[in-house]
Motif scaffolding. Structure first.
Motif, mmCIF file in Angstrom:
data_model
loop_
_atom_site.group_PDB
_atom_site.id
_atom_site.type_symbol
_atom_site.label_atom_id
_atom_site.label_comp_id
_atom_site.label_asym_id
_atom_site.label_seq_id
_atom_site.Cartn_x
_atom_site.Cartn_y
_atom_site.Cartn_z
ATOM 1 N N GLU A 162 -10.396 9.024 -20.681
ATOM 2 C CA GLU A 162 -9.050 9.081 -20.107
ATOM 3 C C GLU A 162 -9.053 8.896 -18.592
ATOM 4 O O GLU A 162 -8.002 8.805 -17.972
ATOM 5 C CB GLU A 162 -8.379 10.415 -20.454
ATOM 6 N N LEU A 163 -10.229 8.863 -17.990
ATOM 7 C CA LEU A 163 -10.339 8.684 -16.550
ATOM 8 C C LEU A 163 -10.498 7.211 -16.221
ATOM 9 O O LEU A 163 -11.069 6.446 -16.991
ATOM 10 C CB LEU A 163 -11.545 9.453 -16.007
ATOM 11 N N SER A 164 -9.991 6.817 -15.083
ATOM 12 C CA SER A 164 -10.186 5.436 -14.640
ATOM 13 C C SER A 164 -10.502 5.440 -13.153
ATOM 14 O O SER A 164 -10.008 6.278 -12.404
ATOM 15 C CB SER A 164 -8.938 4.600 -14.910
ATOM 16 N N LEU A 165 -11.330 4.501 -12.738
ATOM 17 C CA LEU A 165 -11.665 4.362 -11.329
ATOM 18 C C LEU A 165 -10.550 3.613 -10.625
ATOM 19 O O LEU A 165 -9.987 2.662 -11.165
ATOM 20 C CB LEU A 165 -12.970 3.592 -11.156
ATOM 21 N N GLN A 166 -10.242 4.036 -9.444
ATOM 22 C CA GLN A 166 -9.241 3.341 -8.648
ATOM 23 C C GLN A 166 -9.897 2.983 -7.325
ATOM 24 O O GLN A 166 -10.312 3.854 -6.566
ATOM 25 C CB GLN A 166 -8.027 4.240 -8.428
ATOM 26 N N HIS A 167 -10.011 1.701 -7.080
ATOM 27 C CA HIS A 167 -10.670 1.227 -5.874
ATOM 28 C C HIS A 167 -9.667 1.127 -4.737
ATOM 29 O O HIS A 167 -8.492 0.864 -4.943
ATOM 30 C CB HIS A 167 -11.320 -0.133 -6.124
ATOM 31 N N ALA A 168 -10.139 1.344 -3.524
ATOM 32 C CA ALA A 168 -9.268 1.360 -2.350
ATOM 33 C C ALA A 168 -8.501 0.049 -2.191
ATOM 34 O O ALA A 168 -7.355 0.045 -1.769
ATOM 35 C CB ALA A 168 -10.083 1.650 -1.103
ATOM 36 N N ASP A 169 -9.125 -1.078 -2.535
ATOM 37 C CA ASP A 169 -8.442 -2.358 -2.351
ATOM 38 C C ASP A 169 -7.269 -2.543 -3.310
ATOM 39 O O ASP A 169 -6.409 -3.387 -3.100
ATOM 40 C CB ASP A 169 -9.416 -3.528 -2.455
ATOM 41 N N SER A 170 -7.196 -1.725 -4.363
ATOM 42 C CA SER A 170 -6.086 -1.845 -5.296
ATOM 43 C C SER A 170 -4.916 -0.937 -4.924
ATOM 44 O O SER A 170 -3.843 -1.023 -5.507
ATOM 45 C CB SER A 170 -6.545 -1.505 -6.714
ATOM 46 N N LEU A 171 -5.133 -0.052 -3.952
ATOM 47 C CA LEU A 171 -4.072 0.856 -3.540
ATOM 48 C C LEU A 171 -3.062 0.131 -2.664
ATOM 49 O O LEU A 171 -3.388 -0.839 -1.985
ATOM 50 C CB LEU A 171 -4.656 2.045 -2.775
ATOM 51 N N GLU A 172 -1.831 0.638 -2.663
ATOM 52 C CA GLU A 172 -0.786 0.038 -1.846
ATOM 53 C C GLU A 172 -1.140 0.244 -0.379
ATOM 54 O O GLU A 172 -1.458 1.340 0.060
ATOM 55 C CB GLU A 172 0.553 0.697 -2.154
ATOM 56 N N ASN A 173 -1.087 -0.818 0.381
ATOM 57 C CA ASN A 173 -1.423 -0.759 1.796
ATOM 58 C C ASN A 173 -0.184 -1.130 2.593
ATOM 59 O O ASN A 173 0.270 -2.265 2.556
ATOM 60 C CB ASN A 173 -2.573 -1.715 2.108
ATOM 61 N N ILE A 174 0.371 -0.178 3.312
ATOM 62 C CA ILE A 174 1.571 -0.412 4.093
ATOM 63 C C ILE A 174 1.194 -0.467 5.560
ATOM 64 O O ILE A 174 0.659 0.490 6.113
ATOM 65 C CB ILE A 174 2.615 0.705 3.855
ATOM 66 N N ASP A 175 1.470 -1.601 6.190
ATOM 67 C CA ASP A 175 1.152 -1.786 7.606
ATOM 68 C C ASP A 175 2.364 -1.369 8.435
ATOM 69 O O ASP A 175 3.408 -2.001 8.391
ATOM 70 C CB ASP A 175 0.802 -3.246 7.875
ATOM 71 N N GLU A 176 2.217 -0.283 9.189
ATOM 72 C CA GLU A 176 3.311 0.208 10.023
ATOM 73 C C GLU A 176 3.030 -0.035 11.504
ATOM 74 O O GLU A 176 3.740 0.473 12.369
ATOM 75 C CB GLU A 176 3.529 1.703 9.788
ATOM 76 N N SER A 177 2.027 -0.849 11.819
ATOM 77 C CA SER A 177 1.632 -1.043 13.211
ATOM 78 C C SER A 177 2.697 -1.772 14.017
ATOM 79 O O SER A 177 2.757 -1.637 15.231
ATOM 80 C CB SER A 177 0.312 -1.801 13.283
ATOM 81 N N SER A 178 3.557 -2.551 13.365
ATOM 82 C CA SER A 178 4.564 -3.299 14.107
ATOM 83 C C SER A 178 5.856 -2.510 14.304
ATOM 84 O O SER A 178 6.766 -2.977 14.987
ATOM 85 C CB SER A 178 4.874 -4.609 13.379
ATOM 86 N N LEU A 179 5.951 -1.304 13.734
ATOM 87 C CA LEU A 179 7.159 -0.497 13.873
ATOM 88 C C LEU A 179 7.189 0.180 15.232
ATOM 89 O O LEU A 179 6.184 0.720 15.692
ATOM 90 C CB LEU A 179 7.229 0.573 12.772
ATOM 91 N N ALA A 180 8.350 0.155 15.864
ATOM 92 C CA ALA A 180 8.510 0.829 17.150
ATOM 93 C C ALA A 180 8.874 2.282 16.898
ATOM 94 O O ALA A 180 9.645 2.590 16.000
ATOM 95 C CB ALA A 180 9.588 0.147 17.971
#
Length: 93
Positions: free
Chosen positions: A59-77
């Motif tokens: 019932e367990l599954s591996l979740q790799h970092a590259d599959s996680l949602e990546n939200i880039d907030e660097s351009s937000l003021a």
């Protein structure tokens, strides 16, 4: 949705300190309480004492970092409200 800023501010000023004081008082009483309530039952130290059913590995599954949602907030003021009333930038004159 998100909470209004005033709710967050009030809760961090009043509710959070109150909750921490209650938790502190409860923690002080824990050793005495634990001596009266199953003092040798410590499944966090001894997993063999756990009463929970074992979780099948299928019932367990591996979740790799590259599959996680990546939200880039660097351009937000950052707005002045988000920084607080007296930021370092405001005090440089």
């Amino acid at each position: 949705g998100s909470l209004p800023k005033w709710v967050v501010n009030k809760s961090s000023q009043f509710l959070a300190p109150k909750a921490m004081k209650k938790m502190y008082k409860a923690c002080l009483k824990y050793p005495e309480w634990k001596l009266k309530h199953n003092p040798h039952f410590k499944p966090w130290l001894f997993p063999e004492q756990s009463r929970l059913p074992p979780l099948p590995l299928s019932e367990l599954s591996l979740q790799h970092a590259d599959s996680l949602e990546n939200i880039d907030e660097s351009s937000l003021a950052e707005s002045k409200d988000d920084r607080g009333e007296a930021s370092d930038e405001d005090s440089v004159n």
